[in-house]
Design an enzyme around this catalytic site. Structure first.
Site, mmCIF file in Angstrom:
data_model
loop_
_atom_site.group_PDB
_atom_site.id
_atom_site.type_symbol
_atom_site.label_atom_id
_atom_site.label_comp_id
_atom_site.label_asym_id
_atom_site.label_seq_id
_atom_site.Cartn_x
_atom_site.Cartn_y
_atom_site.Cartn_z
ATOM 1 N N LYS A 118 0.836 -1.203 0.000
ATOM 2 C CA LYS A 118 0.000 0.000 0.000
ATOM 3 C C LYS A 118 0.872 1.255 0.000
ATOM 4 C CE LYS A 118 -4.056 -1.717 2.462
ATOM 5 N NZ LYS A 118 -4.988 -1.483 1.340
ATOM 6 N N ARG B 17 -10.628 -11.199 1.623
ATOM 7 C CA ARG B 17 -11.477 -12.266 1.077
ATOM 8 C C ARG B 17 -10.805 -13.639 1.196
ATOM 9 N NH1 ARG B 17 -11.629 -9.190 -4.570
ATOM 10 N NH2 ARG B 17 -11.230 -7.508 -3.103
HETATM 11 N N1 BES Z 1 -8.309 -3.413 4.046
HETATM 12 C C1 BES Z 1 -8.351 -3.054 2.691
HETATM 13 C C2 BES Z 1 -9.587 -2.247 2.328
HETATM 14 C C3 BES Z 1 -9.597 -0.820 2.758
HETATM 15 C C4 BES Z 1 -8.865 0.125 2.067
HETATM 16 C C5 BES Z 1 -10.409 -0.415 3.782
HETATM 17 C C6 BES Z 1 -8.921 1.442 2.444
HETATM 18 C C7 BES Z 1 -10.487 0.905 4.149
HETATM 19 C C8 BES Z 1 -9.732 1.839 3.470
HETATM 20 C C9 BES Z 1 -8.351 -4.309 1.812
HETATM 21 O O1 BES Z 1 -7.633 -5.367 2.304
HETATM 22 C C10 BES Z 1 -7.767 -3.923 0.502
HETATM 23 O O2 BES Z 1 -6.630 -3.582 0.480
HETATM 24 N N2 BES Z 1 -8.556 -3.990 -0.552
HETATM 25 C C11 BES Z 1 -8.115 -3.621 -1.843
HETATM 26 C C12 BES Z 1 -8.651 -4.613 -2.825
HETATM 27 C C13 BES Z 1 -8.087 -4.449 -4.208
HETATM 28 C C14 BES Z 1 -6.635 -4.838 -4.227
HETATM 29 C C15 BES Z 1 -8.887 -5.303 -5.157
HETATM 30 C C16 BES Z 1 -8.635 -2.222 -2.144
HETATM 31 O O3 BES Z 1 -9.780 -1.929 -1.824
HETATM 32 O O4 BES Z 1 -7.855 -1.418 -2.673
HETATM 33 MN MN MN Z 2 -5.618 -5.232 1.757
#
Ligand code: BES
Ligand code: MN
Ligand code: ZN
Length: 516
Positions: free
Chosen positions: A287, A361
């Protein structure tokens, strides 16, 4: 904090025991006062209305006026709050004025209040039960602090110690007392869930969450805790779960809380599954560093499940519930999961990893497969699953996806009742194509568009024929605020508790088919 009901003071609110309490009442834009304040005003030659008028108070929502030592009034303090237009007064206004009242009191030394705001009529459905529950919720929220890691704690604000709600209709006494029980227990558990969310990820790891769950066992005779550790996961084949945690020095652990509240212990349980990623770095699909600290909140789904179980135990809800906390940490080392890896899940289905940041997931699908072993009536998972959900629904609505309309509607109703709102997104079959893989059964990301929904579609492949709902709380689980001021919210605990209460009632009356 002590909460009580008073009803025996209709014409006698001056009764001595209340002299040290601050009276809370309202005034409308049209100049009308709430009944108790009206009486005080009349006894004092319109003293209150003249002060309001002389000083430019118009009754708008947000106005507050604290009066001390009204000449002929034995209560030494009165807090007046602007209530807006009388014909527009609704629940939202009631909640706002309660918020302003409590927020004003926070800046004073007042610790004892008697609230006459319950006298303000909204509509029949919004009765004393809800007025009291909402008020307690607001008081508890405003008094919440998270100071345990501060060396100096001098900023802890003054909080209310003793709160009395006045009720005019004595026939609502029982409901009002129940509101105090429900309100205090729910709020307390919301605050515990907030604490878990706010805790730093170096302390709140899987082991920590599991230890918190173990404490629940001692609270109730029919509550048991089971822990699935990495060895057991390996033995049964929960490889996708293990894959997410394989780069962390913190062991992946799945906690299972079984609460048998129904007299019939064989009654099919309702299973709640919570995403408990104690820190989500994104893994190799790392991230951006800005706000990465907020990924400590990626366990708020698990914290909510914990709090919901704890609330059910404390309220002794007559229902069988199994809470599963899927906890682990998504980190980066040379042992980390890679984009490109193919993983076989407990269900037998295989997943091609496209993005290691779509880790939620991967643990949830394993926990859901595990959940189906309990032959549940309903499965509900709660997860900070996709950033896209925050984009779609903001910090306001939790995203809902479900394979059953009646279940979805019941959740939406509970959300409205508790003002802990959710919005349904379509789980259309067309989205399923986006997660097809040419070399495995599915991919873990859905490509362009509909990210929240493709995540839901992914989970749907693991629920079989069970009634299931997925709640994406990525937008609602914490307030970001762009400053240092971020904090967990405890959502959607109150909505789910309401759903459970309604479910229990419906089951009693055999009203909806998924409860039979
Ligand atoms: N925990 C995150 C989702 C998230 C992101 C929650 C920002 C709150 C704020 C999750 O694990 C994630 O990183 N999801 C990705 C999925 C993507 C790679 C398909 C996302 O939402 O960017
Ligand atoms: Mn994530
Ligand atoms: Zn995550």
């Amino acid at each position: 904090m002590k909460y009580n009901i008073a009803f025996d003071i209709t014409n006698n609110y001056q009764s001595k025991i209340y002299h040290d309490f601050c009276i809370i009442g309202g005034f409308f834009e049209e100049g009308e006062l709430s009944p108790a304040i009206h009486q005080i005003n009349n006894k004092n030659n319109k003293y209150i209305t003249s002060i309001l008028n002389k000083n430019g108070y118009t009754g708008k929502i947000g106005e507050t006026l604290l009066l001390y030592h009204i000449p002929d009034e034995p209560s030494k303090k009165i807090l007046l709050v602007g209530c807006g237009k009388k014909n527009k007064f609704d629940r939202d206004h009631y909640k706002k004025i309660t918020y302003h009242a409590v927020d004003t009191l926070k800046k004073t030394k007042i610790t004892q209040i008697i609230s006459f705001l319950t006298e303000l009529n909204v509509n029949e459905k919004y009765n004393n039960y809800w007025k009291i529950r909402d008020a307690i919720n607001i008081i508890q929220e405003l008094s919440y602090t998270f100071e345990q890691f501060k060396y100096s704690t001098k900023n802890i604000p003054q909080t209310l110690q003793n709160v009395i709600f006045y009720i005019h209709e004595t026939d609502t006494l029982k409901d009002s007392q129940q509101a105090i029980i429900d309100g205090t227990i729910i709020s307390r558990n919301i605050n515990l869930a907030k604490d878990l969310g706010n805790m730093p990820p170096n302390m709140c790891n899987s082991e920590y969450l599991v230890q918190e769950c173990k404490k629940l066992e001692k609270m109730h005779d029919h509550t048991t805790i089971q822990i699935i550790d990495e060895n057991q996961m390996q033995q049964i084949g929960m490889n996708a779960y293990l894959a997410v945690g394989q780069a962390s020095k913190n062991q992946s652990l799945m906690a299972i809380i079984k609460y048998i509240g129904d007299n019939d212990y064989k009654k099919k349980p309702l299973v709640l599954v919570g995403k408990g990623v104690t820190f989500d770095s994104g893994g190799l699909s790392i991230k951006p560093s800005e706000k990465m600290d907020e990924m400590k909140y990626d366990m708020c789904g698990a914290a909510a499940v914990y709090a919901i179980l704890r609330t059910s135990i404390q309220l002794n809800l007559p229902i069988n519930i199994i809470g599963i906390l899927a906890t682990c940490e998504n980190m980066i080392t040379n042992t980390a999961l890679r984009p490109g890896d193919i993983i076989k899940t407990l269900s037998g289905q295989t997943i091609e990893i496209k993005n290691t940041d779509a880790e939620g997931r991967l643990i949830l699908c394993e926990a859901i497969t595990y959940a189906t072993r309990f032959n549940p009536k309903i499965i509900i998972d709660i997860a900070t699953l996709t950033g896209a959900c925050l984009i779609a629904l903001g910090e306001h609505f939790t995203g809902l996806m479900s394979n059953n309309d009646e279940l979805a509607n019941e959740l939406i109703i509970a959300g409205k009742e508790t003002d802990d709102k959710i919005w349904r997104l379509p789980l259309d079959n067309q989205f399923q194509k986006q997660i097809n893989s040419n070399i495995a059964d599915m991919t873990n990301t859905g490509g362009k568009g509909g990210n929240t929904i493709t995540a839901g579609c992914f989970l749907q492949r693991f629920v079989g024929k069970h009634y299931w709902a997925h709640l994406d709380i990525a937008g609602t689980a914490w307030k970001s605020n762009y400053t240092q001021n971020h904090s967990a919210t405890g959502r959607p605990i109150t909505m789910i508790i309401q759903f459970l209460m309604n479910y229990i009632n419906k089951q009693k009356n055999k009203k909806c088919y998924f409860t039979q």
